[in-house]
Structures are given as structure tokens and as C-alpha cells.
Write an enzyme that holds these catalytic residues in place. Structure first.
Site, short mmCIF file in Angstrom:
data_model
loop_
_atom_site.label_atom_id
_atom_site.label_comp_id
_atom_site.label_asym_id
_atom_site.label_seq_id
_atom_site.Cartn_x
_atom_site.Cartn_y
_atom_site.Cartn_z
N ASP A 33 77.70 -20.39 7.35
CA ASP A 33 76.93 -19.14 7.42
C ASP A 33 75.43 -19.40 7.59
O ASP A 33 74.90 -20.37 7.05
CB ASP A 33 77.18 -18.37 6.10
N ASN A 81 83.33 -10.26 12.80
CA ASN A 81 82.34 -10.70 13.79
C ASN A 81 82.41 -9.95 15.13
O ASN A 81 81.45 -9.94 15.90
CB ASN A 81 82.42 -12.21 14.04
C1 FPP Z 1 77.68 -17.67 10.98
O1 FPP Z 1 76.30 -17.46 11.12
C2 FPP Z 1 78.26 -18.32 12.18
C3 FPP Z 1 79.08 -17.72 13.08
C4 FPP Z 1 79.49 -16.30 12.98
C5 FPP Z 1 79.62 -18.42 14.28
C6 FPP Z 1 79.77 -19.90 14.14
C7 FPP Z 1 80.48 -20.47 15.30
C8 FPP Z 1 80.26 -21.67 15.81
C9 FPP Z 1 79.24 -22.62 15.29
C10 FPP Z 1 81.09 -22.14 16.97
C11 FPP Z 1 82.49 -22.40 16.51
C12 FPP Z 1 83.20 -23.32 17.40
C13 FPP Z 1 84.53 -23.61 17.34
C14 FPP Z 1 85.08 -24.63 18.21
C15 FPP Z 1 85.46 -22.92 16.49
P1 FPP Z 1 75.76 -15.96 11.23
O2 FPP Z 1 75.59 -15.62 12.67
O3 FPP Z 1 76.67 -15.06 10.45
O4 FPP Z 1 74.36 -16.08 10.55
P2 FPP Z 1 73.57 -14.93 9.80
O5 FPP Z 1 74.37 -14.60 8.56
O6 FPP Z 1 72.26 -15.56 9.50
O7 FPP Z 1 73.46 -13.76 10.73
#
Ligand code: FPP
Length: 245
Positions: A33, A81
Site C-alpha cells: 500500500d 481498485n
Molecule cells: C497500492 O497503492 C498499490 C496498488 C493498488 C497497485 C499495486 C500493483 C502493482 C505494483 C503491480 C502488480 C503487478 C503484478 C504482476 C501483480 P495505492 O495506489 O493504493 O496507494 P495510495 O493508498 O497511496 O493511494
């Protein structure tokens, strides 16, 4: 460079504090996260946070393997998401597509790592589903480590899905053991340790059934800043808790 040196020294010191002959988590699950906030703090678009988060994810798989973690489950994309702006969702999916087709996949395969996608993948395009299934099929007989990527995953959704399969199967009395044969993670033990970055202290539906007895470990660092030092710190603190459990 100075930062790098300092970090690897801190990681080595923390690693030495761990008793490698005592109980270690076989299965670690991570809620990656804080990509968006990491980027915003730097004046960058959120997509830059996901790009950096992807690099961190690859490094994490590497140091988990190096330290003999047998199962790693990564929360990559929740059912929630989809509510994000289309451009951000598309970007995350493009990172997943790239991951299952670029050199990383060969690298994981060469390292005897099996990968699975857990969650309801039917919501992704057929092309993406095929790539996920092909990556899982390619690595199916690998035995050193299983990495589960939770995509379009929600814990309640998983339980309902498992219950439907259980009822359809119809051959057994309902018990915990019989029921959990239908969970996405049926080939893995429960995670002993769940890590969440970014200062949030919730499970947000992650592994609801499997986390009943897990130790939860939180850090304020955003996912792209997660590193080997924090990994060892989580294991060290896990062991300290287990000593008195
Ligand atoms: C959380 O940060 C992260 C995500 C929703 C996406 C993460 C995905 C990847 C790194 C790629 C995954 C790849 C594979 C192969 C499965 P956030 O965007 O929720 O951060 P925030 O809470 O600060 O908004």
C-alpha cells in the site's frame, strides 16, 4: 550512494538479530500500500508510484527467495481498485501484462519459483487472463517458492466463491478442513505474518479466512520504499512476539 550504503549496513545489522534456527514465517503475505501517496509526496503522477512499486515488488520476491520464504502472497489489485480512474486502472493492468510477458517471468522460472494469480480473474480481458494462465502453467512444476498475486481479490468474495464450489462438489460434510480445500490458497499454509505498508492498519478484506491467527506487522513507509531492512525488521519483531506467545 550514501543512502544505499547506509541501508545495506542497516539491513545486515537487522539480519544478524534474527535467530535463523528459531521459528520463521514460511508464508508471508504483503499488502503493498502507498504507491499513490509515495508519488504525490514527490510531485509525481500516481502511475510513477505504481511503476516504483513494481520494482519494489520484484526486489521483494528476490530477497524473500534468498531468505527461504516458501510462500509469498502479494495484494496487487483489490475488487475495490476498479473504482479508480480508468487511466490508473489501465496502467496497473499494463504493469501486470508486462510482468507476465517480460524477462521477469523467465527469471522467476529459472529460479524455480511458481506463480499463481488468485482472485476472480474473469473480470480482466481475455488477453490478460491468458497471459496470467500461461505464466501459471509455465511455472507450475517449480518447487522452491510459490508467489500468489492477489488480483481482483476480495476476502469475502473468496469465501463466497469457495462456498459455491463446496456446495457444487457436494461430497463432504461441512467442516473447516473440507471448506478450505476450495479457497484460492488451498495449496499454501496460512500466512504466519502479514505486512502492510503506508501506515494503514486494516486488513481491507485481505485473506479474511487465512489470517485468523496471523501476526500483523505495519510500517509507515510507503510500498515503493519497502526494502530488505524492513523485511528483516518485520521478521525480527515476528520472532520476538512468538517467543512470548
Ligand atoms: C497500492 O497503492 C498499490 C496498488 C493498488 C497497485 C499495486 C500493483 C502493482 C505494483 C503491480 C502488480 C503487478 C503484478 C504482476 C501483480 P495505492 O495506489 O493504493 O496507494 P495510495 O493508498 O497511496 O493511494
Amino acid at each position: 550512494m550514501l543512502f544505499g550504503l547506509n541501508h545495506s549496513l542497516k539491513a545486515r545489522v537487522m539480519k544478524k538479530k534474527i535467530n535463523w534456527n528459531a521459528m520463521l514465517p514460511k508464508h508471508i503475505a504483503i499488502m503493498m500500500d502507498g504507491n499513490g501517496r509515495w508519488a504525490t509526496q514527490r510531485g509525481l503522477p500516481r502511475t510513477a508510484g505504481h511503476f516504483a512499486g513494481m520494482k519494489t515488488m520484484k526486489n521483494t520476491i528476490r530477497f524473500c527467495k534468498k531468505n527461504n520464504v516458501e510462500y509469498l502472497t502479494l495484494y496487487a489489485f483489490s475488487t475495490e481498485n476498479w473504482k479508480r480512474p480508468r487511466s490508473e486502472v489501465d496502467y496497473i493492468i499494463s504493469l501486470i501484462n508486462e510482468f507476465v510477458t517480460d524477462d521477469t517471468l523467465d527469471d522467476l522460472n529459472r529460479n524455480n519459483i511458481r506463480i499463481n494469480f488468485i482472485g476472480d480473474i474473469s473480470r480482466f480481458s481475455l488477453e490478460t487472463q491468458n497471459m496470467m494462465n500461461n505464466a501459471a502453467a509455465l511455472t507450475k512444476s517449480n518447487t522452491d517458492m510459490i508467489v500468489n498475486f492477489a488480483v481482483n481479490y476480495g476476502g469475502r468474495n473468496e469465501i463466497v466463491h469457495a462456498m459455491k464450489l463446496f456446495l457444487k462438489d457436494g461430497s463432504h460434510e461441512l467442516s473447516e478442513e473440507e471448506f478450505e480445500r476450495f479457497l484460492y490458497t488451498s495449496e499454501c499454509p496460512y500466512p504466519e505474518l502479514i505486512i502492510r505498508t503506508s501506515g494503514e492498519k486494516r486488513l481491507s478484506g485481505f485473506l479474511l479466512w487465512q489470517s485468523a491467527m496471523s501476526e500483523l506487522w505495519f510500517t509507515d513507509e510507503m510500498w515503493p520504499s519497502f526494502n530488505e531492512y524492513l523485511f528483516y525488521k518485520a521478521i525480527y519483531e515476528f520472532q520476538c512476539r512468538k517467543q512470548y506467545a
